[in-house]
Design a protein around this motif. Structure first.
Motif, PDB file in Angstrom:
ATOM      1  N   GLU A   5      16.284   4.281   0.804  1.00 46.11           N
ATOM      2  CA  GLU A   5      16.179   5.161   1.976  1.00 46.11           C
ATOM      3  C   GLU A   5      14.897   5.993   1.898  1.00 46.11           C
ATOM      4  O   GLU A   5      14.143   6.078   2.855  1.00 46.11           O
ATOM      5  N   GLU A   6      14.653   6.552   0.719  1.00 46.57           N
ATOM      6  CA  GLU A   6      13.463   7.383   0.536  1.00 46.57           C
ATOM      7  C   GLU A   6      12.189   6.548   0.688  1.00 46.57           C
ATOM      8  O   GLU A   6      11.212   6.971   1.310  1.00 46.57           O
ATOM      9  N   MET A   7      12.209   5.322   0.124  1.00 44.31           N
ATOM     10  CA  MET A   7      11.020   4.468   0.198  1.00 44.31           C
ATOM     11  C   MET A   7      10.736   4.045   1.640  1.00 44.31           C
ATOM     12  O   MET A   7       9.589   4.071   2.089  1.00 44.31           O
ATOM     13  N   THR A   8      11.782   3.668   2.368  1.00 42.83           N
ATOM     14  CA  THR A   8      11.581   3.288   3.767  1.00 42.83           C
ATOM     15  C   THR A   8      10.993   4.454   4.568  1.00 42.83           C
ATOM     16  O   THR A   8      10.144   4.254   5.444  1.00 42.83           O
ATOM     17  N   GLY A   9      11.420   5.642   4.232  1.00 43.15           N
ATOM     18  CA  GLY A   9      10.909   6.816   4.936  1.00 43.15           C
ATOM     19  C   GLY A   9       9.412   7.026   4.767  1.00 43.15           C
ATOM     20  O   GLY A   9       8.762   7.685   5.587  1.00 43.15           O
ATOM     21  N   LEU A  10       8.848   6.467   3.720  1.00 41.46           N
ATOM     22  CA  LEU A  10       7.401   6.572   3.477  1.00 41.46           C
ATOM     23  C   LEU A  10       6.622   5.467   4.171  1.00 41.46           C
ATOM     24  O   LEU A  10       5.393   5.528   4.258  1.00 41.46           O
ATOM     25  N   ALA A  11       7.334   4.430   4.654  1.00 40.90           N
ATOM     26  CA  ALA A  11       6.659   3.206   5.112  1.00 40.90           C
ATOM     27  C   ALA A  11       6.367   3.238   6.610  1.00 40.90           C
ATOM     28  O   ALA A  11       6.975   3.987   7.376  1.00 40.90           O
ATOM     29  N   GLN A  12       5.418   2.378   7.016  1.00 42.65           N
ATOM     30  CA  GLN A  12       5.124   2.199   8.436  1.00 42.65           C
ATOM     31  C   GLN A  12       5.803   0.940   9.001  1.00 42.65           C
ATOM     32  O   GLN A  12       5.768   0.703  10.205  1.00 42.65           O
ATOM     33  N   ALA A  13       6.401   0.146   8.133  1.00 39.22           N
ATOM     34  CA  ALA A  13       7.177  -1.017   8.590  1.00 39.22           C
ATOM     35  C   ALA A  13       8.105  -1.444   7.461  1.00 39.22           C
ATOM     36  O   ALA A  13       7.815  -1.222   6.283  1.00 39.22           O
ATOM     37  N   LEU A  14       9.216  -2.063   7.858  1.00 39.83           N
ATOM     38  CA  LEU A  14      10.202  -2.547   6.879  1.00 39.83           C
ATOM     39  C   LEU A  14      10.412  -4.032   7.135  1.00 39.83           C
ATOM     40  O   LEU A  14      10.594  -4.452   8.283  1.00 39.83           O
ATOM     41  N   VAL A  15      10.382  -4.842   6.060  1.00 42.81           N
ATOM     42  CA  VAL A  15      10.602  -6.283   6.174  1.00 42.81           C
ATOM     43  C   VAL A  15      11.813  -6.662   5.324  1.00 42.81           C
ATOM     44  O   VAL A  15      11.823  -6.433   4.114  1.00 42.81           O
ATOM     45  N   LEU A  16      12.825  -7.226   5.979  1.00 34.76           N
ATOM     46  CA  LEU A  16      14.047  -7.649   5.282  1.00 34.76           C
ATOM     47  C   LEU A  16      14.095  -9.168   5.276  1.00 34.76           C
ATOM     48  O   LEU A  16      13.943  -9.806   6.316  1.00 34.76           O
ATOM     49  N   ASN A  17      14.330  -9.741   4.096  1.00 33.08           N
ATOM     50  CA  ASN A  17      14.263 -11.197   3.928  1.00 33.08           C
ATOM     51  C   ASN A  17      15.392 -11.606   2.997  1.00 33.08           C
ATOM     52  O   ASN A  17      15.476 -11.128   1.859  1.00 33.08           O
ATOM     53  N   PRO A  20       9.421   0.193  12.611  1.00 33.27           N
ATOM     54  CA  PRO A  20       9.769  -1.179  13.025  1.00 33.27           C
ATOM     55  C   PRO A  20      10.326  -2.001  11.863  1.00 33.27           C
ATOM     56  O   PRO A  20       9.911  -1.834  10.724  1.00 33.27           O
ATOM     57  N   VAL A  21      11.255  -2.893  12.200  1.00 34.26           N
ATOM     58  CA  VAL A  21      11.936  -3.714  11.197  1.00 34.26           C
ATOM     59  C   VAL A  21      11.789  -5.195  11.553  1.00 34.26           C
ATOM     60  O   VAL A  21      12.074  -5.599  12.683  1.00 34.26           O
ATOM     61  N   VAL A  22      11.349  -5.993  10.594  1.00 31.46           N
ATOM     62  CA  VAL A  22      11.318  -7.450  10.734  1.00 31.46           C
ATOM     63  C   VAL A  22      12.470  -8.015   9.907  1.00 31.46           C
ATOM     64  O   VAL A  22      12.650  -7.623   8.757  1.00 31.46           O
TER      65      VAL A  22
END
Lengths: 268, 268, 268
Positions: free
Chosen positions: A49-61, A86-88
């Motif tokens: 959760e904390e790491m995603t909060g720092l990101a400009q995009a999230l990629v789930l694979n 945004p989430v891919v």
């Protein structure tokens, strides 16, 4: 404009948080670095959760999924949506096992990804789940792929990006076709996963999800063409592909681009 | 015939299910693609049985083992045997820790692999477990390796493939020797693991396990020779090795092959 | 002397036990092989103590940490200290999430690593934890990096190795500066992690931790320079980097070395 997006990636170096499979972690991290983005891989429930909060995009694979990784994807995905990151979603192998198909359906329902990027079989599996009318063994004619993508785009309310000999990027009734690429791309593991990661980088710099997804596929395809021209096989292709992503020029994009479907002004 | 097997791999693109270690997932997937097979990596307990059921070969590799992966290997391995899908077991690091040795013994007992492929120390460790008469520090003369392999082949009732300066493939009293390869192969991580994966691909197209195992080692060795001739070090070797697997020609195999032990007619 | 250390690594092939992240396992194993060491990756709680006992160095890297891996690091780290096996700790992403910062602090407190190797932000995060006086967004001037490293060296009672445009290796008041390297090294994932692994190899052959850490950074930097001169981008850089580690010559080291801080006699 593709080139403007690329320049913005190189300037901003957006952080792309990947919760991805073991097979491609190294090569997708390298592809993101080569294009100018900043990759981070993190999957612990204690920190996603904390790491995603720092990101400009999230990629789930889901390529090598297991239970604790799915939980991490759900936590990260929900945090991303809460923050409008945004989430891919890459539904690797969806349709091969019930576990994969169910997991992807759950991720779509709970996260509402911005872009789903897969191949024709994976997209078909997500359609079939709902309707049960088509088997995974059906042929995938271009028209069928387009129809499948449109149905998934409607039901999941997101952009659907389908890689293949001609890539399709679909949002509702808008269909963009990108005819770049090279068959050698199917001889290297993780080129689809790399497309998803690169889509994350473009989403970080372009607010239009359909344009970001299409630009990503165009750059993947053109870098693939450049690499194939210098390669003697899949080993040297992989090396040249990373070099091409890093070195790609505005003129190479404008001369090679085979993209149809946007208004004239947006192409190039 | 090696070339016929290779053509069949390229034509059929058999699905090879790998439950393998983190270090080599990317490079073994790429080797399988380069030779014409279709790799899939999946380890979740919820899906391994279903995934194995789709595959033409299963490859189990304990390189970075942990408890839940062992459980997945047992489930997948039993499903493979139930369906007559050939199984390769790679006992990476067997003998280094008790946990590895015990795990391999359990996998052999419960799965009855078609082929066990390891190096001389790993095979020795599996013999010593039973008899306790030889330590892991013993020298491995060619005769000792051959004797160890024959003992393991007898006790485990399977083909044993031992990589080394001269590879040995043993089934009961039949011993095949393959003198191809290059020392640079020891300077790249996962070449042994790649041999195991490629053995899986050959098992998918050849019903004779000893021939499949020997053909795999021959192609590995010859691709290694071709790659070494073009390499300046282990980095360029790895790249050229994948290119060589992809490009290998019938004439390169017939001219370079150093395989002894089969009847005259089966060589080449 | 760097060259003597390198020859000793090539001759002794020390076993370096890595509990590291998924992204870099393949490339760090290959870097260790290229320089002449023997890598092993193992993380199962059932075997790490035994595996560490076989090794000449232990490298702990939290790049894709999770709970069971931390437990394995603690077990392995304590066994290493009990046996006087040197330990390198790479605090990847320390400061990005509380989980990483807390984990690294715990590993330092319980294991007392021989060398902590990270970048300026990671080292800063470890200082800030204690004092709370500096934020992670602060600029890192060379003087600040040096001061941070000295503080961490004092509080953790170990050598601190900070990679950057100029690498710093610090022990108490001794500061060694290495000005080798190339910016292309930041475009390939895991070059920092590779530095940590290579530091493990040098610790296995040199009893002076500060010299081992400095020699590792010098060889990394010089191999990076050699590779960059032959590379067209990050893909070919990675390949050439492994070749350079494997082929590096005494004359290349002596001609290129930019290391300051040791007594005259120890340089070269």
């Amino acid at each position: 404009m593709i080139w403007q997006d690329l320049l913005k990636i190189r300037t901003d170096a957006p952080l792309v948080h990947n919760i991805t499979n073991y097979v491609v972690m190294n090569t997708t991290a390298n592809a993101l670095l080569a294009i100018g983005a900043s990759p981070v891989m993190a999957h612990a429930i204690e920190e996603v959760e904390e790491m995603t909060g720092l990101a400009q995009a999230l990629v789930l694979n889901i390529g090598t999924l297991s239970q604790s990784w799915i939980e991490a994807m759900l936590i990260a995905g929900k945090e991303a949506r809460r923050r409008n990151i945004p989430v891919v979603l890459d539904p690797v192998g969806c349709g091969a096992t019930q576990f994969r198909t169910n997991t992807v359906q759950k991720l779509i329902d709970e996260i509402h990804p911005t872009v789903i990027r897969g191949n024709a079989s994976e997209i078909r599996a997500l359609i079939s789940t709902g309707s049960g009318t088509k088997g995974v063994d059906s042929l995938h004619t271009p028209d069928e792929v387009s129809e499948d993508a449109a149905r998934l785009s409607k039901s999941a309310e997101c952009v659907v990006s389908v890689s293949g000999p001609v890539d399709l990027v679909v949002e509702g009734k808008v269909v963009v076709r990108i005819a770049n690429g090279n068959p050698m791309m199917t001889k290297v593991t993780g080129m689809g996963c790399t497309s998803s990661a690169i889509t994350g980088a473009f989403l970080a710099v372009n607010n239009s999800a359909i344009r970001a997804a299409a630009h990503a596929m165009a750059v993947m395809g053109i870098a693939g063409e450049l690499a194939a021209e210098r390669a003697a096989g899949p080993g040297s292709f992989q090396m040249n592909f990373l070099d091409s992503l890093y070195c790609i020029k505005e003129s190479e994009i404008s001369q090679r681009l085979k993209m149809q479907g946007f208004n004239q002004t947006s192409i190039g």
